[in-house]
Every structure is written in structure tokens, then in C-alpha cells.
Scaffold this motif. Structure first.
Motif: not given
Length: 391
Positions: A9-12, A14-25, A129-132, A177-185
């Protein structure tokens, strides 16, 4: 669905947090705040658009608020839908800016692009909140929220490398578009993303005044600080290049400085854990006020180091303040964190919309130094308001 183990869960997460950072970026640092970044280039390449920059910024902050209103009712139940809407609106807005020289179409494109961030931030809060793991959530939220700084750095580099408006904004559309897909997938099949949702009556906890009371102080602080911050977001490069403090062709480096300072926002979770939300919010708003004073001195003296330092401090203060608002919302409405985040970010964007239009009109009446002083005072008032929040 079987609950993942703590390490997984921690690994997944933090990976989601990084992908989320790209979406916010992409949605904030590029689609939303990129208009102010490229203002000096717009003045040269599309002079017909300069007169509507203030209105475009106001429209953008307004559309952000409208998207956040929708997100408040949507994302705690269906956060993936929020991700799709974030990517679609940010991408469409960037394409519109890339291809138009018409003032009306430009304002409409900016309006659409501004919605992306309004969907992205509230959608990411319940997902993270759900995945971290709970003990890592403040850090993960800080990492994702600091994406604005990353996006501003990327946009600044893009402005320096590809100063032509059309190609630069088309590249930003692809990134959105790429960042949104990176978080959603990676979360597309998860069934545990709505674990923080409220009872079946809806994601907002209650319509009673008592339920809203915990958000009054941070909301007022966000409104004031948002109004003060709008000057730098919308007109900062124009003021500093117009005064001669920074050469026009180096305007992109102002935003790179802002983004580098904003990377300190990753420390906001630790700051709030040690000092509390009130002191943390006051500290970040105080940094915004200090940055406004630095920009005023830079304009008055023509000192480039004051300009770059002021922008870096501004980045740190702004990324920190927005993270404090997220953490404050999670505390105030623990079962509706996405909705609470929407409420506070609407207050922030409302202040920015009012400030952008107001500063845009005041440019003809007041000197730049006085404008920056007024902006700094508004941010300081926001910090004092945060300090008065409930214990």
C-alpha cells in the motif's frame, strides 16, 4: 477486493502521489498559471490579447471555482470521474490558447483550461487517502500538491526554450492529457477509492452552521491570501520586466525561481505536524507577504536578485499554503475531504479572481510598487486570519 499489505500500500500510494504531482503540475503550473507566465510573450506576439489579461485571469479563477463546486459533490463518490474531467478541460483550454489571437476566444479558452485544477485537487485527495497508509498521508498530500511548483518550472523552461505561443501551448496540452492518464490508469479498477465518502445523504457533511464553522477561518484566510497572490500570478512578469529588473527574454527564469522555491512545499506536512494548522497557515501566508515586499523592492530598485528571490519565496509560501488548506479540510471534514478541499480552494480562487480584475484595473491608476505593497498587505491579513482559527 482484498486490502493490500502495508508495504504494498505504501509503495502503490507514493507512486500515486507522484503521478498526482504530475497532474497538478500540468493542470496548475501549465494550463492555469501559464497565462501569467507567458504574458510578456503574449504582449509581443499577440498584442491584441494584452488588454484582456486581467479579465482572462478573472475568468480562469472563476471557472476553477465552478469546477471545484461540481467536484465538491462528485469526487468523494467518483474521484476517477474528476480525473477525467481535469485532463479533458485542461487539455482543451491549452489547445484553445495555442491557436487563437481573438480576445473573446482567448478568454473562453482560458476559462475552460482553468477548470482542470478545480477538478484535479479535490479528486486526488480521496484517492491518496485511500491508497496511502494513514501515517504517510500528510507527506503524500504535500508531494502531490507541490506539483504546481514542478509545473511552473517546466513551463518556465518551456517558455525559455520554445517562446513561440502556439507550439508551447500545444506541448502543454499533450502534457495535461498524459498526466491525467498516468493517474487514472493505475487506479482504474480499484474499488476502495471512496472509503472516505460521507453517508448516503451526500458528500457534504451538513448544512448546519456548526458543520461549516471549522472552515470559516481557513476560508477567510484563503480569500485574503488569494487576492494578494493574484498580482504575482497574473502580472508578476509584466511588472518586473516592465521595470527593467529582469530582461523580457529572461521572464521564464522568474517562474523557474518560483517553482524551485515551491519545492519546499513538500515539507509542509512536517511543518503542520509540528506547529499545527494555524501557525502553519500563518507562516505560509507571511512568506507570501514577504515575497510581495521583495517584488516591490525589485520593481523600485531594478534589482534582479530581489526579483528572483521574491519569486522563490512566493513559490514556497503559495505551495505551502495550499497544502495547509488541504490538511485543514481533511481535519475539519474527515469523511468528506474532497468536498472540504473544494470549499477552501473555492475561497482561494474567489480571492484570486477578485484580485486579478482589481489589480488589472488599478494598473492604470497606481504605480507598480504600490500595487505590490497592497498585495503583500492582503497576504499578511490572510496569515493573521489563519492564526485566529479554532484550536
Amino acid at each position: 477486493m482484498t486490502a493490500p499489505s502495508a508495504p504494498a500500500r505504501h509503495s502503490t500510494g507514493m507512486g500515486t502521489a507522484v503521478a498526482g504531482m504530475l497532474l497538478i503540475a500540468a493542470t496548475y503550473g501549465m494550463a492555469r498559471f501559464g497565462v501569467g507566465l507567458f504574458a510578456p510573450y503574449l504582449a509581443v506576439q499577440r498584442p491584441d490579447l494584452v488588454g484582456v489579461l486581467g479579465w482572462a485571469a478573472g475568468a480562469q479563477f472563476t471557472s476553477y471555482s465552478l469546477a471545484a463546486v461540481v467536484a465538491a459533490r462528485l469526487v468523494d463518490r467518483s474521484p476517477r470521474t474528476g480525473l477525467v474531467l481535469a485532463g479533458a478541460t485542461a487539455t482543451a483550454g491549452c489547445v484553445g490558447v495555442a491557436v487563437t489571437s481573438d480576445p473573446v476566444v482567448f478568454v473562453v479558452a482560458v476559462f475552460v483550461g482553468g477548470m482542470g485544477g478545480g477538478f484535479a485537487s479535490p479528486a486526488l485527495v480521496p484517492i491518496i487517502d485511500a491508497v496511502v497508509a494513514p501515517e504517510a498521508t500528510p507527506t503524500a498530500q504535500s508531494v502531490a500538491n507541490t506539483g504546481t511548483a514542478v509545473g511552473v518550472i517546466a513551463a518556465g523552461l518551456l517558455a525559455s526554450a520554445v517562446p513561440s505561443i502556439g507550439p508551447a501551448w500545444l506541448l502543454m496540452a499533450v502534457m495535461c492529457a498524459t498526466a491525467a492518464a498516468a493517474v487514472w490508469h493505475p487506479v482504474r479498477t480499484r474499488t476502495d477509492l471512496a472509503t472516505a465518502q460521507a453517508p448516503s445523504s451526500g458528500p457534504l457533511p451538513s448544512s448546519s452552521p456548526r458543520a461549516w464553522r471549522p472552515l470559516l477561518a481557513p476560508g477567510a484566510a484563503a480569500l485574503l491570501a488569494g487576492a494578494g497572490s493574484s498580482l504575482i500570478w497574473t502580472f508578476g512578469p509584466l511588472l518586473l520586466t516592465g521595470s527593467g529588473a529582469v530582461a523580457a527574454e529572461r521572464a521564464g527564469w522568474l517562474w523557474i525561481a518560483l517553482g524551485l522555491g515551491g519545492l519546499l512545499g513538500t515539507l509542509t506536512g512536517t511543518l503542520v505536524q509540528h506547529t499545527g494548522r494555524r501557525v502553519g497557515g500563518c507562516t505560509c501566508a507571511g512568506a507570501l507577504a514577504l515575497a510581495g515586499a521583495g517584488v516591490a523592492l525589485g520593481v523600485a530598485t531594478g534589482g534582479s536578485w530581489l526579483a528572483y528571490t521574491g519569486m522563490a519565496v512566493f513559490g514556497a509560501g503559495y505551495m505551502g499554503l495550499t497544502t495547509v488548506l488541504i490538511l485543514w479540510a481533511r481535519h475539519a471534514w474527515p469523511h468528506s475531504a474532497g468536498a472540504g478541499t473544494s470549499v477552501l480552494f473555492i475561497a482561494l480562487a474567489t480571492g484570486q479572481a477578485l484580485g486579478s480584475v482589481g489589480f488589472g484595473a488599478a494598473q492604470e491608476l497606481l504605480p507598480p510598487v504600490l500595487l505590490a505593497t497592497v498585495a503583500a498587505s492582503l497576504c499578511a491579513a490572510g496569515g493573521l486570519t489563519a492564526l485566529l482559527g479554532e484550536r
